[in-house]
Design an enzyme around this catalytic site. Structure first.
Site, mmCIF file in Angstrom:
data_model
loop_
_atom_site.group_PDB
_atom_site.id
_atom_site.type_symbol
_atom_site.label_atom_id
_atom_site.label_comp_id
_atom_site.label_asym_id
_atom_site.label_seq_id
_atom_site.Cartn_x
_atom_site.Cartn_y
_atom_site.Cartn_z
ATOM 1 N N TYR A 156 -18.453 17.639 -7.378
ATOM 2 C CA TYR A 156 -17.739 18.783 -7.949
ATOM 3 C C TYR A 156 -16.744 18.338 -9.016
ATOM 4 C CZ TYR A 156 -15.381 23.291 -8.213
ATOM 5 O OH TYR A 156 -14.874 24.476 -8.651
ATOM 6 N N PHE A 200 -23.070 34.181 -35.903
ATOM 7 C CA PHE A 200 -24.252 34.531 -35.127
ATOM 8 C C PHE A 200 -23.919 35.779 -34.306
ATOM 9 C CE2 PHE A 200 -27.084 33.987 -31.376
ATOM 10 C CZ PHE A 200 -28.270 34.147 -32.053
ATOM 11 N N ASP A 201 -24.947 36.481 -33.813
ATOM 12 C CA ASP A 201 -24.690 37.766 -33.135
ATOM 13 C C ASP A 201 -23.795 37.657 -31.905
ATOM 14 O OD1 ASP A 201 -26.678 36.498 -31.704
ATOM 15 O OD2 ASP A 201 -27.928 38.256 -31.430
ATOM 16 N N ASP A 259 -19.064 26.111 -35.785
ATOM 17 C CA ASP A 259 -20.089 26.526 -34.837
ATOM 18 C C ASP A 259 -21.239 25.575 -35.122
ATOM 19 O OD1 ASP A 259 -22.196 27.554 -33.469
ATOM 20 O OD2 ASP A 259 -21.857 29.643 -34.039
ATOM 21 N N ALA A 298 -24.084 24.366 -33.576
ATOM 22 C CA ALA A 298 -25.339 24.336 -32.809
ATOM 23 C C ALA A 298 -26.396 23.452 -33.488
ATOM 24 C CB ALA A 298 -25.879 25.755 -32.639
ATOM 25 N N LYS A 345 -29.880 23.745 -28.938
ATOM 26 C CA LYS A 345 -30.585 23.567 -30.215
ATOM 27 C C LYS A 345 -30.726 22.075 -30.513
ATOM 28 C CE LYS A 345 -29.231 28.037 -30.525
ATOM 29 N NZ LYS A 345 -28.445 28.717 -29.497
ATOM 30 N N HIS A 383 -30.122 44.452 -29.603
ATOM 31 C CA HIS A 383 -31.488 43.959 -29.836
ATOM 32 C C HIS A 383 -32.156 43.407 -28.588
ATOM 33 C CE1 HIS A 383 -28.628 40.764 -30.669
ATOM 34 N NE2 HIS A 383 -29.552 39.889 -30.375
HETATM 35 N N1 F0G Z 1 -24.106 30.050 -32.531
HETATM 36 C C1 F0G Z 1 -25.275 29.958 -33.176
HETATM 37 C C2 F0G Z 1 -25.290 29.553 -34.621
HETATM 38 C C3 F0G Z 1 -26.472 30.258 -32.509
HETATM 39 O O1 F0G Z 1 -27.618 30.184 -33.167
HETATM 40 C C4 F0G Z 1 -26.421 30.629 -31.147
HETATM 41 C C5 F0G Z 1 -27.623 30.958 -30.407
HETATM 42 C C6 F0G Z 1 -25.168 30.698 -30.507
HETATM 43 C C7 F0G Z 1 -24.042 30.388 -31.237
HETATM 44 C C8 F0G Z 1 -25.049 31.098 -29.057
HETATM 45 O O2 F0G Z 1 -25.499 30.089 -28.232
HETATM 46 O O3 F0G Z 1 -27.503 31.050 -27.048
HETATM 47 O O4 F0G Z 1 -26.387 28.979 -26.242
HETATM 48 O O5 F0G Z 1 -25.271 31.159 -25.983
HETATM 49 N N2 F0G Z 1 -28.712 31.179 -30.958
HETATM 50 C C9 F0G Z 1 -29.973 31.428 -30.289
HETATM 51 C C10 F0G Z 1 -30.992 31.761 -31.328
HETATM 52 C C11 F0G Z 1 -29.934 32.393 -29.168
HETATM 53 O O6 F0G Z 1 -32.075 32.229 -30.958
HETATM 54 O O7 F0G Z 1 -30.739 31.547 -32.511
HETATM 55 P P1 F0G Z 1 -26.211 30.340 -26.797
#
Ligand code: F0G
Length: 460
Positions: free
Chosen positions: A72, A126-127, A217, A219, A260, A452
């Site tokens: 833990y 991102f969304d 950000d 990723a 990613k 979406h």
């Molecule tokens: N920031 C970026 C640039 C992303 O592309 C994503 C996720 C996230 C944050 C959120 O991360 O999914 O681990 O919670 N993108 C995926 C996509 C879902 O299909 O582009 P997460």
């Protein structure tokens, strides 16, 4: 004829694909309300919904899973990950999270204060990032360069922040109302397009001159670094790890969906330099995710992530990865299919406004195209257009439509072969030949945020 890159790996374990008929897919689509998130993965032939968490782990990563320490607190696996995070990014204060949006939730819960009319600029959020800022009463602002809004325009760093616009925005709104500034590398929302090192530096400079903390950000930090090496003067002879370290060196912190470029099926990171913020983050993390040495992940996940962070920077792999995406993009272009130029890092984006000029944005052309690709060949893609981003102005109620309507063909890492991608290209070609017969969609049911994922549609 574009050439396909040689894969710098071989296949050790396989997963069967079930082939479906068009008739079956017609019924599946109806049952799913024309939302591909509601289609079972088993009913998909080639799944290009996302490159997130869908990569194939290496033998080294699978071996690392067995070394997972599931304690833990203070698990050995955490320190393994800490060494990798420090080595790759230069950050020592970090927490693991179960994925990127969990890191967003923890960070924005702390820095964005409800009722204060605060804004968070980025090149393009991102969304989930947008939604997490909105959920705290903040306003996400996109300030990407104008070129990003023109899919046909070729630009080496189409993900760049518009620095002049950022400067003007900060001066207009006032730095007191901007608790944090972001930059997304690569820019997923507009085509997986990279940000140049010069632009990362200028963005950091601009935020810092106004006393605004700057977070990446990150990723797709490694794909961004590869583009910098290939396209930016002064970086051609620099190694990917060096470029990655420099990317992170300008930031005060970063959010990372590790699903990613770190090639794991689940995981995220939140890192920062400020010790006071780190204390607040750990407390919030304990409330939401877990103890700071595991953060919502199993010990084995931390081990796989430590390996993946380094593997994602392998130059032979990145050269293959980016060439694979380019191959798909260039073949589609040769066939006269409109895509976002140039092809991005993790995906090729079809330009639905040019593909289906007869369908207005109010009838979701990108969603209609995405549905058509599934119907034609069982290829699952994702809409990045009005379903994802159109929203009514909170003050006037007038519907704001995004400037682009895209269908993303995201390519999972180390998963599909050339023959499978050739099949995808053929499906796109067949849909392109029937484009005049495609019709728009209307929403019959949808929630307010992140619609979406769950919205249902009918054919107009
Ligand atoms: N920031 C970026 C640039 C992303 O592309 C994503 C996720 C996230 C944050 C959120 O991360 O999914 O681990 O919670 N993108 C995926 C996509 C879902 O299909 O582009 P997460």
């Amino acid at each position: 004829m574009p050439t396909y890159p040689l894969e710098p790996f071989r296949i050790k374990s396989i997963e069967s694909i079930r082939l479906t008929t068009r008739l079956e897919r017609e019924r599946i689509l109806q049952a799913a309300g024309y939302n591909l998130f509601k289609v079972r993965a088993e009913d998909v032939v080639i799944d290009l919904l996302t490159d997130s968490g869908t990569g194939a782990m290496s033998d080294t990563q699978w071996a690392a899973l067995m070394r997972g320490d599931e304690s833990y607190a203070g698990a050995r696996s955490f320190y393994q990950l800490q060494r990798a995070v420090e080595e790759v990014t230069g950050f020592s204060y970090f927490v693991p999270t179960h994925q990127g949006r969990a890191a967003e939730n923890v960070l924005f819960s702390i820095v964005v204060k409800p009722g204060m009319a605060q804004s968070v600029p980025s090149n393009q959020h991102f969304d989930t990032t947008q939604a997490n800022i909105r959920a705290r009463g903040g306003k996400p602002i996109d300030l990407v360069i104008e070129a990003a809004h023109d899919p046909a325009l070729v630009h080496p760093f189409k993900g760049n922040m518009d620095i002049e616009q950022l400067e003007r925005f900060i001066e207009t709104v006032g730095e007191a109302r901007i608790p944090i500034g972001l930059l997304t590398i690569t820019n997923n929302s507009a085509g997986g397009q990279p940000v140049s090192m010069e632009n990362i530096r200028a963005t950091a400079d601009t935020y810092h001159r106004h006393g605004i903390p700057f977070f990446l950000d990150a990723a797709r930090f490694a794909e961004n670094a590869y583009f910098i090496q290939q396209r930016e003067a002064d970086y051609a002879l620099r190694s990917i790890p060096e470029i990655v370290r420099e990317e992170f060196s300008y930031a005060d912190g970063f959010l990372m969906s590790a699903k990613k470029d770190a090639i794991v099926n689940i995981g995220g990171l939140l890192a920062m330099r400020n010790a006071d913020l780190f204390e607040l983050v750990k407390n919030e993390l304990i409330l939401r995710e877990g103890f700071p040495t595991y953060g919502g992940l199993a010990g084995r996940d931390l081990e796989a992530l430590a390996v993946g962070l380094r593997e994602g920077m392998d130059e032979a792999y990145l050269a293959y990865r980016i060439a694979q995406t380019k191959y798909v993009g260039d073949r589609l272009s040769e066939l006269g299919i409109p895509i976002v130029q140039p092809p991005g890092g993790h995906a090729v984006y079809l330009d639905a406004l040019r593909f289906l000029p007869h369908i207005p944005q109010s009838e979701f052309p990108a969603q209609a195209l995405s549905v058509a690709l599934y119907l034609e060949g069982g290829v699952r893609t994702v809409e990045i257009g009005s379903v994802m981003f159109a929203c009514p102005d909170p003050d006037t109620g007038i519907m704001h439509y995004p400037k682009t309507e895209l269908v993303r063909l995201a390519i999972p890492r180390r998963v599909y072969t050339q023959t499978q991608l050739d099949y995808v290209i053929e499906v796109c070609q067949r849909v392109h030949e029937q484009r005049d017969t495609l019709r728009g969609l209307k929403i019959v049911h949808a929630p307010e945020l992140l619609r979406h994922f769950v919205a249902e549609f009918e054919v107009v």
